[in-house]
Design an enzyme around this catalytic site. Structure first.
Site, PDB file in Angstrom:
ATOM      1  N   ASP A 241       7.493  18.576  37.192  1.00 62.43           N
ATOM      2  CA  ASP A 241       9.144  18.352  36.857  1.00 62.43           C
ATOM      3  C   ASP A 241       9.641  18.965  37.867  1.00 62.43           C
ATOM      4  O   ASP A 241       9.267  20.182  38.683  1.00 62.43           O
ATOM      5  CB  ASP A 241       9.120  18.892  35.609  1.00 62.43           C
ATOM      6  N   LYS A 263      13.756  15.164  36.769  1.00 61.69           N
ATOM      7  CA  LYS A 263      14.737  14.591  35.976  1.00 61.69           C
ATOM      8  C   LYS A 263      15.865  15.535  35.797  1.00 61.69           C
ATOM      9  O   LYS A 263      15.806  16.684  35.240  1.00 61.69           O
ATOM     10  CB  LYS A 263      14.108  14.373  34.435  1.00 61.69           C
ATOM     11  N   MET A 376      18.766  21.928  26.596  1.00 60.81           N
ATOM     12  CA  MET A 376      19.376  21.125  27.350  1.00 60.81           C
ATOM     13  C   MET A 376      21.065  21.041  26.583  1.00 60.81           C
ATOM     14  O   MET A 376      21.558  20.016  26.273  1.00 60.81           O
ATOM     15  CB  MET A 376      18.829  19.736  27.225  1.00 60.81           C
TER      16      MET A 376
END
Length: 457
Positions: A241, A263, A376
């Protein structure tokens, strides 16, 4: 690094030492372990140096080093133990383009001599760039204790096995053989035991590919599990990631294939189907694939989708859990995630999902004492704040935002629910952050008007 560590070939090449006293003797003891052609330049020498000359181990010149002597030299040591004499030798060497070391003069030397652990042909160099020679000696002592004295003989015997080992398929099969051999060597076995081991590996069918879903933790390499470290050491391919930091990636073998499949919230992202395809493709080719995910692979990491892809392809897989950001963030606050009399449950939620801002049981989250880790959540902070206040949450509820949890650049923003969105906007946090609802830093000073502070390290 101010000094680049290398191993310089000296076999059959000239190396000079200027000086004949104790400093010269110390360097010569080290140089005599090599196959260099050693020359000593000094008018008066220690008896040991004279004896080495008589034995033909060195060539002694009873005069100072001259400019003409530097032609073709590989290295030169200035060991006259006189500042002016050493400076003269260094100037001659620098003019001739020959690397030089002035004994006990770090700043003026072109190269340094590290502490060495000698299991020739295994040689381990330990350097601190002059800042901690005592530490270098301690590390040397630790390694000397751990490495069997006969390891050099094992390595020389292993060299003779290389032509036969070439019959193994390149890559993982060969690494497995050499790894098994040196595991035995570290346990004290002799090289002759390697022959049946090689035969056993030659008879084996090629190992099938495998996928390990590995948690990289919140970012500090010291917080990786031992299993995660071993996986990185053995991996053929690492698919990681964007949030996995470089210091963790550097723990992988230099030959490993490293693929970033980043991402970014509201930004460029690698499609999940592409990630699944890369994992399956590399594992089907026989590779050990480490799918490296920040934090724990089972927390907001799309683990199930990737496992389903592996299962559909008939691939073997395993999960190696890691420390999730919520645990690291709570630790940085000096708080527990659950506490008797405060909260009997913990919620780990996301501020956004595939459809946008995520909805949750806001009434439960708004209750006094509720604790939740919101991943997030930076962009969703105003939405979360509004939903909680609308469901009766106290505006004075403590909220902490931990950016880059556990890393050297970690920051903690101590806030209250009523001012969360405004404080976040003012702080302009750029790194990955987790919002800890219901938790304040144990240090009461963190709740002072200036909301942003450096976390205690």
């Amino acid at each position: 690094m101010n000094h680049f560590p290398i191993f310089l070939r000296v076999a059959g090449l000239r190396v000079a030492v200027s000086g004949g006293g104790a400093a010269a003797v110390a360097k010569l003891r080290l140089l005599l372990k090599t196959e260099a052609r050693i020359e000593v330049y000094a008018e008066t020498v220690d008896p040991l140096i004279a004896a080495w000359d008589a034995e033909g181990r060195i060539a002694l010149f009873s005069r100072p080093l001259a400019q003409d002597d530097l032609a073709g030299l590989r290295l030169v040591y200035a060991a006259d133990e006189d500042a002016a004499a050493d400076a003269r030798v260094a100037a001659l060497a620098e003019a001739a383009g020959v690397p030089f070391n002035i004994v006990d003069n770090l700043e003026a030397s072109a190269f340094l001599t590290p502490a060495l652990v000698d299991r020739d042909p295994l040689v381990i160099a330990i350097g601190t760039e002059g800042t901690g020679p005592v530490l270098a000696r301690k590390v040397k002592a630790l390694l000397e204790e751990r490495l069997p004295a006969g390891l050099g003989a094992v390595l020389r015997g292993a060299k003779a096995l290389r032509p036969e080992a070439e019959a193994l398929p390149p890559g993982r099969a060969r690494r497995d053989f050499w790894s098994a051999l040196f595991d035995r060597a570290m346990a004290g076995e002799a090289v002759p035991e390697a022959a049946p081991l090689l035969s056993d590996h030659l008879d084996r069918a090629p190992a099938p590919g495998r996928v390990l879903f590995v948690g990289a933790g919140p970012g500090d390499p010291d917080e990786l599990t031992l299993r995660a470290r071993r996986a990185l050491d053995q991996a053929d391919v690492v698919i990681h990631d964007r949030l996995v930091p470089q210091p963790i990636l550097e723990l992988a073998r230099r030959e490993v294939e490293i693929i970033e499949v980043g991402k970014t919230g509201f930004g460029p992202s690698t499609p999940q189907a592409r990630i699944n395809g890369l994992i399956v493709e590399r594992a089907r080719a026989g590779a050990l694939v480490v799918r490296l995910k920040a934090g724990d692979p089972g927390v907001f990491g799309r683990l199930d989708e990737e496992i389903d892809a592996c299962t559909a392809a008939g691939l073997d897989w395993a999960i190696l859990p890691g420390i999730t950001a919520a645990s690291a963030a709570a630790a940085s606050l000096g708080q527990s995630l659950t506490r008797r009399g405060r909260n009997g449950e913990l919620r780990i939620i996301t501020g956004q999902d595939v459809d946008g801002l995520a909805d949750h049981d806001w009434a439960a989250l708004a209750r006094p004492g509720a604790v939740a880790a919101i991943y997030m959540g930076k962009r969703a902070a105003r939405f979360v704040q509004g939903r909680l206040l609308m469901h009766g949450a106290d505006p004075a509820t403590p909220v902490s935002v931990v950016e880059n949890a556990s890393r050297p650049d970690q920051r903690v923003l101590a806030s209250r629910l009523g001012r969360l969105a405004a404080d976040l906007a003012a702080a302009d946090l750029r790194g990955p952050a987790v919002i800890m609802l219901g938790l304040a830093p144990r240090d009461a000073a963190a709740l002072a008007p200036a909301p942003l502070r450096e976390a205690a390290q």
